[in-house]
Structures are given as structure tokens and as C-alpha cells.
Design an enzyme around this catalytic site. Structure first.
Site, mmCIF file in Angstrom:
data_model
loop_
_atom_site.group_PDB
_atom_site.id
_atom_site.type_symbol
_atom_site.label_atom_id
_atom_site.label_comp_id
_atom_site.label_asym_id
_atom_site.label_seq_id
_atom_site.Cartn_x
_atom_site.Cartn_y
_atom_site.Cartn_z
ATOM 1 N N GLY A 127 -2.220 -37.740 -18.866
ATOM 2 C CA GLY A 127 -2.230 -38.174 -20.252
ATOM 3 C C GLY A 127 -2.917 -39.515 -20.422
ATOM 4 O O GLY A 127 -3.268 -39.906 -21.519
ATOM 5 N N GLN A 128 -3.112 -40.208 -19.304
ATOM 6 C CA GLN A 128 -3.703 -41.555 -19.382
ATOM 7 C C GLN A 128 -5.187 -41.522 -19.668
ATOM 8 O O GLN A 128 -5.781 -42.520 -20.035
ATOM 9 C CB GLN A 128 -3.386 -42.313 -18.085
ATOM 10 C CG GLN A 128 -4.283 -42.029 -16.875
ATOM 11 C CD GLN A 128 -3.996 -40.735 -16.157
ATOM 12 O OE1 GLN A 128 -3.804 -39.692 -16.744
ATOM 13 N NE2 GLN A 128 -3.976 -40.780 -14.833
ATOM 14 N N ALA A 131 -14.287 -52.878 -13.766
ATOM 15 C CA ALA A 131 -13.046 -52.398 -14.378
ATOM 16 C C ALA A 131 -11.874 -52.370 -13.396
ATOM 17 O O ALA A 131 -12.057 -52.178 -12.199
ATOM 18 C CB ALA A 131 -13.252 -50.999 -14.952
ATOM 19 N N THR A 187 -8.974 -45.500 -12.532
ATOM 20 C CA THR A 187 -10.217 -46.007 -13.142
ATOM 21 C C THR A 187 -10.994 -46.816 -12.117
ATOM 22 O O THR A 187 -12.197 -46.693 -11.980
ATOM 23 C CB THR A 187 -9.893 -46.866 -14.375
ATOM 24 O OG1 THR A 187 -9.281 -46.031 -15.343
ATOM 25 C CG2 THR A 187 -11.140 -47.498 -14.956
ATOM 26 N N SER A 223 -1.927 -47.579 -11.211
ATOM 27 C CA SER A 223 -3.023 -47.846 -12.159
ATOM 28 C C SER A 223 -4.352 -47.935 -11.419
ATOM 29 O O SER A 223 -5.180 -48.788 -11.708
ATOM 30 C CB SER A 223 -2.779 -49.154 -12.924
ATOM 31 O OG SER A 223 -1.511 -49.162 -13.510
ATOM 32 N N VAL A 238 -4.872 -50.546 -16.081
ATOM 33 C CA VAL A 238 -3.985 -51.197 -17.037
ATOM 34 C C VAL A 238 -2.835 -50.272 -17.479
ATOM 35 O O VAL A 238 -2.010 -50.631 -18.299
ATOM 36 C CB VAL A 238 -4.816 -51.711 -18.248
ATOM 37 C CG1 VAL A 238 -5.272 -50.544 -19.126
ATOM 38 C CG2 VAL A 238 -4.076 -52.759 -19.042
ATOM 39 N N GLY A 239 -2.763 -49.080 -16.888
ATOM 40 C CA GLY A 239 -1.801 -48.071 -17.348
ATOM 41 C C GLY A 239 -0.344 -48.474 -17.239
ATOM 42 O O GLY A 239 0.464 -48.126 -18.099
ATOM 43 N N GLU A 240 0.000 -49.190 -16.186
ATOM 44 C CA GLU A 240 1.409 -49.574 -16.001
ATOM 45 C C GLU A 240 1.735 -50.910 -16.637
ATOM 46 O O GLU A 240 2.848 -51.140 -17.119
ATOM 47 C CB GLU A 240 1.726 -49.716 -14.508
ATOM 48 C CG GLU A 240 1.540 -48.473 -13.695
ATOM 49 C CD GLU A 240 1.515 -48.848 -12.229
ATOM 50 O OE1 GLU A 240 2.525 -48.625 -11.547
ATOM 51 O OE2 GLU A 240 0.493 -49.378 -11.758
#
Lengths: 158, 297, 781
Positions: free
Chosen positions: C486-487, C732, C531, C528, C735-737
Site C-alpha cells: 500500500g506504500q 532518495a 525506495t 522503509s 519515509v514510510g515508518e
């Protein structure tokens, strides 16, 4: 175990099927008919992932027996887009990234579709009230509210 | 014991007439569970708290989904009327606004398309959201049994958590509410852990109406849930409020009395102390809101 | 190579999975049809938090018609684990938490399995249980793992046999003992968090099939199919090429689907009924009781600063309540140890970060991996210290926050970040300087800020691989092993591939479901890291494919590669201005002059990435050259009000700003920021509750409340800054968590500002807040 022969009109098409008494609409849709867009999230009417429309009104399909609905019209997420054309609501969900993992999405779409049909110009609070029974752990909900508002400007549920 | 997936085996039967019900109950009584919306029963069955050989669906009995209103008698609401149906019905919104308001606080919209007024009252849950309003509206339930119909005041109906005065083989067919006294204003205030949709930690229904006979000029009825074995009224508090001219102090005193009467138990939702304090605060808030509305109208 | 500015990087292209997900086409594990051959299963779970198993009798259950087999742990001595191999698949001698699997029942229908499970007779001898990690760390605590000394353990984890301590990570930096005397102000406190659940909307589901050939296939809702394969293969002695894990889309993970939860149970049950697939689907109630949790934490913190507010020293003890077994728990304690100070420059530090066994569910990774846990205390005590010396919390953080090239707590040089910019942006967005009126007379309003850091917490060498495959019409399939939870990982992968290849984004498809038989390797979808790490691998694979294409065309045109580029599906030459469409040539190649032979052929690019520069840390001091690959930092500022009549909180505005290095897809970053803010807020009110006998009291959505659509902040202000790192794609990082790490303490700080009460323990229930308010009023009377 008593097996009932019933028919359901699913997304406009009549489907005959045999169900035991204790089979919920959720399991009839998923396991008997292959409409797996409707998700199983709690089987207790709390999360809304299994929401479908019964005669146009949203219900938790986990809390309805299939046998109770003989002859009724059911709309699932598979019945929203027609001929490859998304409804304004589906389009808005996709355009605004109101979707993350996607597990709550079908239920959200069904609740919101029913909302837009009964109230084509809902306020933010109307949307919160209508989607209260649809839990989402990913999006933080704001995008979902925005998508319903956008759809209401773009032709509503259909 | 954890809840099971899906529902256990049972046979589903739809009752077409009350006679169907009594016959089946007589033949296979012990095995039968009565089904209305199922929103609680199915969950209880998954949890292993309820089981049944037969689920007998009462929703399709004549009159079970009807709402009828007369100026003289008030409103009669079929036991299988769903909470959404009830909430949106013009006779309810025009004359019994507090019922509509209470219904909108139950669970969520799709659940209320299944949940019924009869189910909410027959579960006899101490936290039933329809019950405080039903009490202050002084409703009566129509019960149908093999020996015929009978009517019972709601304050007699609940006898304990999950327990009602229903006799064996008896079921609820309708709930009747007399027209509230003229000029009446009602509010149901509910506190949950979330902003909306939770079970009530405390819910307070206040009905107020002008009454020149009492020193206060206004009479209040107060119904409270979630803080005693059954949903209850607080007559001593209602009397206290009638006795003297109203003021914030009187309302505060009355709320404090309501708090004293409340008898919550500690549960996973809230501590005893918090529940009691919330009886106090919600009662005060409800009284104050109804009072201001009465003054302004 | 191409020199122009990237055209797709920084674009908010549409998610690759959006249309599938809004039309009901997206396939999750439970949606895969298996036909009438499918068997169903249920687990028999322990009713005790700590007990010896005296006997298991399955005879009655076996006799129930429709039962195919019942599996217990009797013949299964091997243990499962990631860093510390301590968990049996089915408990056979001892149960260590309420809900632990003891047996598995396989039957023709789920209902028969349910009934049979009730007939399995198990005799227990109940043992004393321990739940509090501090108590459990004491020498006289009931011992959960008497065999701890014999377990296999990773070389950077240090369990203490004979105790319940499964990891003890130490930091000894500078001289803490003497620094206190130089301090103008010292703040001390103890902060507690209860265990909480991940609560994905999709519950854990597995189907396993063991074929007579020896091939085993496992369909699972997994964030990390390769790690799952590795753990189960090692435990059961299956060659990796004989165990195939297929992982369709995941309906929410948050760390809870990273390790192995119940999937090994499904495999073992399938092995007992060869040739027939066995499905194991957890109910919502089991999801609450029988899956891993975010660990509880008790942190003791002492921190001091000089009269200017400069931090001088910190002394910390973290007791993580690791639960009955370690999934990620020991490495969470380690990560909390080497990042123990939070994002601050502190010269003298003494820290002990312990993971301690308790009779709670398995403690594990949850979004933030130890960081939400430690920041809960850290970010409040910094406010306390600032208050003591009379400094504004924002000013205090600007003064002390970590900066690029600082030597941080583990001795490593800080990688490029701009935390000051995050703090400034976040505080500005909620009008930090302005005291604002509450929206109603019965409310009090306050503002708070909290900052954070987090590094990907991993072994030193977790790898990513990717394959880029062209089709005849020059559309592209990107193959990765990282999961879409979903990220938006697939979207970013497609974007990176399209950018590198010079093809339209719409022509790129990311292949799924993930399948360890076909997908290239990915360590895990955690930390995270996709990416950054998978992004690097995709970039390398696309560069490889691009080079193959350019070599063929350069050869064909007799030009130099450096004069060519690919744009919009055309190879073009800057020199000759010739053009060559990609379609057909990426499969069939190009003909030589007069069709005297051909050159080129099907283009398949491969790429991988593995950090090679992470070093070990000294076991006594926790010091080393490079503890981690990099850090992501950020700030959240909260404006809220409290209802004095109910104790309920409402967040009016939350500003959330992170340094992402480089935004590959800005809108996907915003969706993480928004979702994280609500997840973080929700986490401040969540608690998995237990009674005295260790039973979970709230295993349902009714009593384990997560934020609903009505509970969200009135406003979420998301923003980011871009300070590129040198080892991420275009600079990059993940940053998800991070987006939920400091939300709870930011709320607590705002709450303090509003009502002057410090809440050191989560959750922040209205009940607790109201009663504390009343107590304060009574005290002040």
C-alpha cells in the site's frame, strides 16, 4: 444440514446457487460465486470491508445470511465499473491516491456509492457518518473524504 | 475461548405467521433462537455464547416492519423496523426526534440497515442506545405469546443484563410510544472511546417539557445506560428538579444525585470512577441543553 | 549517459495498482481459488500464558468425520527465528503466551476443523507468569527459556542465558558520571508503553501445499517472502529451491507480516496431508491474540544540559517487553540502543537497551521499529528539560538537534540531513508562537512539538535485486522481490525504471504476485528501505538494459554510445539525429546491412544493490565507524484541544515534515505522511489489554479501537525537505515508518501545554486524562 436453493441478482445478473443455512452473503459471494472483491475483515460487522449493496442499501455481508436474500439485488465492487469505464467515485479514488493497500477499498466504495445515491452533495460530516463503519489503517481517511467530495462534483455514484 | 470463523451449523426458517412461531417453539423449543437483524446474535454465535438448531426469522411476520402514527395514540413501531428506517421516518423525526437521534449513534450506517429496534431492546444490553430514549418516552412493548398478546411498560421489561421479562415462547412485536407532552424537547448524549460509533461508556437521554404545575415550570425525565445492570431512570433526580426554580446549581445538584444512583462496574472500556463522573457531566450537559432549548422556544 | 534533468523523478504519477484496487481485481491471498481439493485448518491455542504441557490427546478429535490430520509439536524439535532461533512451530513442552499454537487440525471444512479443535485434550501445569519487562529482567523472575544458552544466535546479538534477557546492547560514550556536575538542569523520568497490535485490515492467511515430489508451495500474506522462505526452509530442513513462497498483494502489514507468524504451521499441516492444499486463515480475534505485537517498553531516562541549554549527558535504560519469543525483538532493542539518544547531539551517553522475555504475544517489528517506543519518553523529557532551564521547546531542539557530519551516539558520522528545516517548517505550520483560543469554553488548547530520527535497522548486508524485461512492443516488465503493502513501492519501481529506460511510465508493469521461484531476491519489505535499496537495484537493472540497447544501436549506426540516448521509446543520436524506435528491436535485435546477420536480441537488464559499508559495533561500548546506512529525520507539531468535561482529545492540526533526501513521487510521500499521522495518533490511544491470567481482554474492533474516519485531525499539514544522500536513487531515502514515530509524544507535549499535566504512560485514554484533570483541580483548590 439443510441446503437451500436460492437465486441472487448479482450486479444485474441472476445467479442460482445452493447454500447451507449458516452461509453468510459474504461467503456465498466469495466462495460460491467467486466475487472476491468483497473482503473478509472481521466477520463481526465492525470493519466494513465486506460491505455490499442489498437492493441499493449498504450492508455488512458478513452479518446477513445468503438464504435470507433469495431474489434480492446485490451490488458488489465488481458491479460498479461498466464496460471498462470507472464510476466517478472509482475514478476519484484512483486520481487522489485514496487507495493504499486496497483491502478496505471495495467496502469504502460501496458505502460511498450508497451515500452519493441518497445524498448527491454530501458534506464532509455526512461522509464521515456514512463511512464510519469502514475502517482503514493506511490512508488516514482524508483522501477518501476528498475522493467522495470530488465524485459528488463529477456526477456522483454513477 | 476465541471467536470461531463463520457461523456454526443451524437451520434457517422464516416465520410467516405468529402461529408458525408458536408451533415451532412448541415442537422444538429448546433448539430455536429468534432472529431479527442478527447483528448481535451472529456475533454471539461466533463468540460461542449462543447456539441454535434453528434460527427462526421473525422479520417477515405481518406488521413487524411497520410504523404507524396517530395524533391520539402516538406511534407504533414494529419490532423489526431497522434503525435506519426508524431514524429517517417522518413521523419519528417530527414527533420523536430523540429516537431518531439515538438510532443514529448505534454502530454505523450499514449495521443500522440490519439492526432493529426490537433487537436493540430485547438484547437487554445495559449499554443499549435506544433504551434511554425509549424509557423517557415511556414506551410500552407489545409481546406476543401462545396465550395471546400483552403489553408491558418498558421500565418493567428489563430485569438484568441480557435478561428481559419475556416468557418462554414469547416475542416482541412492536414498541408503542405515546405522544410526548406538548412542547417536549429531547436529547440523547452518548460518550464513547471514539467520536462516533462506539458502544456507550455512558449515554444519557433527557426529555424536558413545560409543566406549570411544578415550581420549576419544567419537568425532566432522565434515562441512563451503561452504568447499572439495566438501563434506568432516576425518578428521585427528576423530582428534585421539579421542586425548585431551575438554576445551574440545581442542575449540578441533580447531576450529582444521578451520579450517586449510578452503579457502573469496571470493564475494558472505562474505570468505575470515570463512568460515574461521566454520568454527572453528561446529565448536566443534557439538562442544560434541553433547558436552554425550552427557554428559547 | 543521459545528462538532462530526470523527467519522471519528482512526478506524482498514478499508482500502478490503483485501478486494480478500485475495481475489485486486486488479488489477496484469500482471493485465490483452490477448488474442491482444498482442506481447511484451525489452530488449537494455549489458554494459559505460561504452562508446561503435560499431555496432548488428539484421539477424540481424530475420530470426528471429516478430520484429515492433527499436527502437534511432538515430532518437531526445530525452532524458528530470525536473529535468535527460539520459537517452536507448535509448542510441545511449554507454552509461553495466551494464544500460542499447540496443535493444528486439518479437515474437509472449516466448521469440522472448528469442532475438532474443541475435542483436542491438553493437560497443562500452569506456571507463574511475568508480564512487566523490568520484573522479568530480575534474577528471581520466572524463567521462560531455560535453554536460552543453547539457541542459535546472530553474532551481533547478546542474550544472557539463565535470565530472561535476550539482548543487552550497551552504549558507553564519553564520561556520563562526571558530566552531571556540569549540568545546570537535569530531568529524570520513567515512561511506559503497552503492547499494541498492527491491525492490518487483511488478517494473516496462508495456504500450503506439499506435493509428493517434495515440492512445497506456500501462498502467504507476506511482506517478506524471501525471509519467510529462508526461516521456514532452515527450520524444517527444506532446500530453498524446494520451498516456493508466493505472496500476492498484502492488505496492510506495518511490520506484522514481515517475519513468520503462523505460516510455518500451515506448511507443517500440509506436509501431513501430502497433495492437498491446506488453508489457514486467522480470524480477526486471532489477529489480535495470536500475531506479533509492538513490544511494550519501560524506559528510564536521565538527561542534563548546561545553562545555555546545550545537552551534556544522557543515561538510559530501555526494557523492551519482548514477549514469549523473538521475532525481530532483539534487533529492535539493538536498534533502540545505537539510536538511544534520539536525534540529538549528546557528548556523554551511557545506555543499556534490553530485550526481555515476557508472557505476552511475540514482540516484533511495527512501523518505526523501536523508534516510536523510545521517542515516547525522549521527546517528553526534552520538553521537561527545556522547561527547567526556561527554554522554548522549539528553540531547545534547534539548538541540540543532530546535524550533518556530527559524530552521533554510535560514533558514526551523521549522513546528510536537515532537521532544523523540518523543525522550522513544522512549527511554523501550526503557528507555534501564537497562543490560540480554544474553540469552546469547556476546552483547553495546547501546542506541542516532537522530532525523530530513524535508520533502517537491518543486518549489515541486506540485498536487493531487480530484473527489467522488455516485451516485443517495448513495454516493460519490472521484476522485484519487494512487496506492495500500500506504500506505493511498485509505483516507485516503475517510475525509476521508466526514467532510466526513457520509456513512458504507462508502458512499465511491475510483475506480481511475488514468487520466490521467479522474482529476484529481496531481503525484506521493512525498514522503509525499498525506495532506497530496491530503488537502487531497479535503477541498476534498468541501466543495464539501457546499455544493452544503446550498445546494439551504436553498433548498428556505427556511433559512440555517449552520443545516444533514449527518449519516449526512441533511441536518438545527438550527433546524427537518427532515430530508432525500441519496439521489436528490444526482442528481435537489428539487422546488419543487407540483412547479413543480426545484432542484439531480447533485452533483459539485471541489477542489484547491497550496502557494503556498515561496520560492526564494539559489544562493550556500542561504538563503531558506521552503525547504519543512513538516517531519516523529521518533525511533527501538534495543535490540539482537550474537552474538560470528558477528557477527550481532538487534534486540530498536525504538521508533519520529513527530510526525504529526494522525493521520487511527492504525492505518495504525502499519503505516507497523512496515513502515518493518523496511525501515530491512533497508536496514542491503543492498548492490547490483558487480565491477571494473561488473557487478552479486547481481541476485537469493538474494544481495540483504531481511528475511524470521524476521529482524524481536522487538518494534516504534510511537507518535506530534500537533502540528498549519496547512496540512494537520486538521493532518495525512505519515509514510510518515520511518519508515525513521534506523533504520540508530540500529542503528549501539546497536552501538557494545554493542561499542565505530563502523561508518562500510554495510552492517553480520555478516562485517564479526565481523572488526572480532576485530581489536578482538587490539588490546586
Amino acid at each position: 444440514m439443510v441446503i437451500h436453493q436460492i437465486s441472487l441478482i448479482i450486479n444485474g445478473t441472476e445467479e442460482g446457487l445452493q447454500v447451507p443455512s449458516n452461509m453468510t452473503l459474504l461467503h456465498a459471494l466469495r466462495d460460491k460465486l467467486g466475487f472476491t472483491g468483497t473482503k473478509n475483515g472481521c466477520e463481526a460487522g465492525e470493519c466494513g470491508a465486506c460491505t455490499v449493496l442489498v437492493d441499493g442499501e449498504p450492508m455488512n455481508s458478513c452479518l446477513v445470511l445468503a438464504v435470507e436474500l433469495n431474489g434480492r439485488e446485490i451490488t458488489t465492487v465488481e458491479g460498479l465499473a461498466e464496460n471498462g469505464k470507472l464510476t466517478p467515485l472509482q475514478q476519484a479514488f484512483a486520481d487522489l491516491n485514496a487507495v493504499q493497500c486496497g483491502y478496505c477499498t471495495p467496502g469504502m466504495l460501496m458505502s460511498a456509492t450508497a451515500l452519493l445515491r441518497r445524498n448527491p452533495q454530501p458534506s464532509e460530516v455526512d461522509i464521515q457518518e456514512a463511512l464510519l463503519g469502514n475502517l482503514c489503517r493506511c490512508t488516514g481517511y482524508q483522501r477518501i473524504i476528498d475522493a467522495v467530495l470530488k465524485a459528488s462534483r463529477n456526477g456522483g455514484a454513477k | 475461548m476465541l471467536a470461531r470463523p463463520g457461523l456454526p451449523d443451524f437451520e434457517y426458517m422464516k416465520a410467516e405467521s405468529p402461529q408458525d412461531v408458536f408451533r415451532l417453539l412448541e415442537e422444538r423449543g429448546g433448539e430455536v433462537k429468534l432472529l431479527m437483524g442478527g447483528t448481535d446474535l451472529f456475533v454471539q454465535m461466533r463468540d460461542g455464547n449462543e447456539s441454535a438448531g434453528i434460527l427462526l426469522d421473525l422479520k417477515y411476520l405481518p406488521g413487524m416492519k411497520d410504523i404507524s402514527y396517530t395524533k391520539k395514540k402516538g406511534i407504533k413501531i414494529g419490532a423489526a423496523v431497522t434503525l435506519n428506517q426508524l431514524s429517517a421516518h417522518p413521523d419519528v423525526t417530527n414527533h420523536f426526534q430523540i429516537l431518531s437521534q439515538s438510532a443514529d449513534t448505534v454502530g454505523n450506517y450499514q449495521l443500522r440497515n440490519r439492526a432493529t429496534l426490537g433487537g436493540n431492546l430485547c438484547n437487554a444490553s445495559p449499554s443499549a442506545d435506544m433504551a434511554p430514549a425509549a424509557l423517557v418516552l415511556e414506551g410500552e412493548v407489545s409481546l406476543s405469546g401462545p396465550d395471546g398478546e400483552r403489553v408491558m411498560a418498558l421500565d418493567q421489561f428489563w430485569v438484568g443484563p441480557g435478561k428481559t421479562a419475556l416468557k418462554e415462547y414469547e416475542f416482541m412485536t412492536a414498541v408503542c410510544f405515546p405522544n410526548p407532552p406538548s412542547g417536549a424537547v429531547g436529547r440523547y448524549l452518548k460518550l464513547g472511546r471514539s467520536k462516533m460509533g462506539d458502544l456507550a461508556i455512558v449515554g444519557v437521554a433527557v426529555l424536558g417539557y413545560p409543566d406549570p404545575e411544578v415550581p420549576a415550570g419544567i419537568r425532566f425525565r432522565i434515562g441512563i445506560n451503561s452504568t447499572a445492570p439495566t438501563v434506568y431512570r432516576v425518578p428521585q433526580v427528576e423530582e428534585l428538579l421539579a421542586k425548585a426554580p431551575l438554576s445551574d446549581d440545581i442542575l449540578r445538584q441533580a447531576s450529582g444525585e444521578a451520579m450517586k444512583v449510578s452503579a457502573p462496574i469496571e470493564d475494558v472500556r472505562a474505570t468505575v470512577l470515570y463512568q460515574k463522573k461521566m454520568v454527572n457531566n453528561l446529565t448536566f450537559k443534557g439538562l442544560k441543553e434541553v433547558w436552554s432549548q425550552l427557554i428559547n422556544s | 549517459m543521459k545528462n538532462s534533468e530526470p523527467s519522471l523523478i519528482g512526478q506524482s504519477v498514478r499508482r500502478t495498482d490503483a485501478i486494480d484496487k478500485v475495481t475489485g481485481c486486486a488479488v489477496f491471498v484469500d482471493d485465490i481459488p483452490f477448488g474442491p481439493n482444498l482442506l481447511h485448518s484451525r489452530l488449537v491455542r494455549s489458554p494459559h500464558p505460561h504452562a508446561l504441557i503435560r499431555s496432548i490427546n488428539t484421539k477424540k478429535a481424530e475420530r470426528l468425520p471429516g478430520v484429515r490430520t492433527i499436527v502437534t509439536g511432538k515430532e518437531l524439535s526445530a525452532r524458528l527465528g530470525l536473529y535468535l532461533i527460539d520459537r517452536p512451530i507448535f509448542a510441545s513442552e511449554r507454552v509461553r503466551y495466551y494464544g500460542e499454537p499447540v496443535a493444528g487440525v486439518v479437515a474437509t471444512t472449516e466448521n469440522i476443523a472448528v469442532e475438532a479443535a474443541k475435542l483436542v485434550e491438553i493437560e497443562y501445569e500452569v506456571l507463574p507468569a511475568v508480564y512487566d519487562p523490568v520484573e522479568s529482567a530480575q534474577p528471581d523472575a520466572p524463567l521462560l527459556h531455560p535453554d536460552l544458552g543453547s539457541y542459535t544466535v546472530a553474532n551481533f546479538i547478546f542474550p544472557e542465558p539463565g535470565t530472561n534477557i535476550s539482548e543487552n546492547f550497551k552504549i558507553r560514550k564519553g564520561d556520563v558520571e562526571t558530566c552531571w556536575s556540569d549540568c545546570e538542569a537535569i530531568a529524570e523520568g520513567q515512561f511506559r508503553l503497552p503492547p499494541i497490535e498492527h491491525v492490518p485490515l487483511e488478517t494473516h492467511t496462508s495456504i500450503a501445499l506439499s506435493e509428493k515430489s517434495g515440492q512445497i508451495t506456500l501462498w502467504a500474506s507476506s511482506q517478506s517472502p524471501f525471509a519467510m522462505r529462508d526461516m521456514i526452509a532452515q527450520c524444517l530442513g527444506i532446500p530453498h529451491n524446494k520451498l516456493r513462497v508466493i505472496a500476492p498483494l498484502v492488505g496492510g502489514g506495518f511490520g506484522g507480516k514481515a517475519g513468520v507468524t503462523m505460516e510455518a504451521c500451515a506448511v507443517v499441516m500440509a506436509q501431513a496431508v501430502e497433495g492437498r492444499p491446506v488453508k489457514l486463515r486467522l480470524t480477526r480475534e486471532e489477529e489480535f491474540v495470536g500475531t506479533s505485537v509492538r513490544q511494550s517498553l519501560v524506559s528510564d531516562i536521565k538527561v542534563g544540559c548546561d545553562k545555555d541549554g546545550t545537552l551534556l549527558g544522557m543515561e538510559l535504560t530501555y526494557y523492551f517487553g519482548g514477549g514469549a519469543y523473538n521475532d525481530y525483538g532483539v534487533n529492535i532493542a539493538r536498534a533502540a540502543g545505537y539510536s538511544c539518544t534520539g536525534p540529538y547531539d549528546v557528548p556523554n551517553v551511557k545506555a543499556d537497551s534490553l530485550c526481555v522475555y515476557t508472557n505476552h504475544p511475540v514482540g516484533s517489528a511495527m512501523r518505526g521499529f523501536g523508534m516510536p517506543e523510545i521517542h515516547w519518553g525522549l521527546e517528553q523529557i526534552m520538553d521537561q528539560l527545556a522547561e527547567q532551564i526556561g527554554m522554548d521547546p522549539v528553540e531547545f531542539r534547534l539548538k541540540n538537534c543532530v546535524r550533518t557530519d556530527d559524530e552521533i551516539v554510535s560514533g558514526m558520522k551523521m549522513t546528510p540531513i536537515d532537521l532544523e528545516a523540518c523543525i522550522e517548517k513544522a512549527s511554523k505550520a501550526i503557528k507555534w508562537e501564537k497562543k490560540e483560543k480554544p474553540t469552546a469554553p469547556n476546552k483547553k488548547r495546547g501546542k506541542g512539538i516532537a522530532i525523530m530520527w530513524k535508520a533502517p535497522a537491518m543486518p549489515p548486508n541486506p540485498g536487493s535485486a531487480a530484473v527489467v524485461r522488455f516485451n516485443e512492443d517495448a513495454t516493460v516488465n519490472v521484476e522485484v522481490g519487494g512487496q506492495e503493502l500500500g506504500q506505493g513501492a511498485f509505483t516507485v519501481a516503475a517510475q525509476i525504471a521508466a526514467e532510466m529506460l526513457g520509456v513512458p511510465y504507462e508502458s512499465v508493469t511491475v510483475s506480481y504476485p511475488l514468487d520466490t521461484k521467479y522474482s529476484p531476491y529481496e531481503w525484506q519489505t521493512v525498514a522503509s528501505r525499498l525506495t532506497w535499496s530496491m530503488g537502487n537495484a531497479v535503477k541498476a537493472a534498468a541501466a543495464d538494459a539501457r546499455t544493452q540497447i544503446l550498445e546494439t544501436v551504436a553498433d548498428h549506426w556505427d556511433e559512440e554510445i555517449d552520443d545516444l540516448t533514449i527518449e519516449d521509446g526512441l533511441v536518438i543520436s545527438f550527433k546524427s539525429e537518427r532515430e530508432q524506435p525500441l519496439d521489436k528491436m528490444v526482442i528481435y535485435g537489428l539487422p546488419n546491412e543487407d540483412f547479413e546477420g543480426w545484432k542484439g536480441g531480447p533485452v533483459i537488464g539485471r541489477g542489484h544493490f547491497m550496502p557494503t559499508y556498515v561496520t560492526n559495533l564494539d559489544p562493550e561500548t556500542g561504538q563503531g565507524t558506521r552503525a547504519v546506512v543512513h538516517y531519516t529525520v523529521g518533525a511533527q507539531a501538534v495543535d490540539l484541544e482537550v474537552d474538560l468535561e470528558t477528557g477527550q482529545l481532538e487534534v486540530l492540526n498536525i504538521a508533519s515534515v520529513y527530510d526525504v533526501g529526494r522525493a521520487i513521487n511527492p504525492d505518495l510521500i504525502m499519503t505516507q505522511i497523512e496515513g502515518g499521522a493518523v496511525h501515530g495518533m491512533s497508536s496514542a490511544f491503543e492498548e492490547l489489554k490483558f487480565n491477571e491470567s494473561g488473557e487478552v481482554l479486547n481481541p476485537s474492533f469493538v474494544d481495540y479501537r483504531i481511528a475511524t474516519i470521524a476521529d482524524i485531525p481536522r487538518k494534516i499539514h504534510g511537507d518535506y525537505v530534500e537533502t540528498p544522500i549519496d547512496d540512494g536513487p537520486w538521493g532518495a531515502r525512505g519515509v514510510g515508518e518515520h511518519v508515525m514515530v513521534q506523533t504520540a509524544p508530540a500529542i503528549a507535549n501539546a497536552l501538557y501545554d494545554a493542561v499542565g499535566i505530563r502523561f508518562s504512560d500510554l495510552p492517553l485514554s480520555a478516562d485517564k486524562i479526565y481523572l488526572a484533570l480532576e485530581e489536578k483541580i482538587n490539588r490546586e483548590k
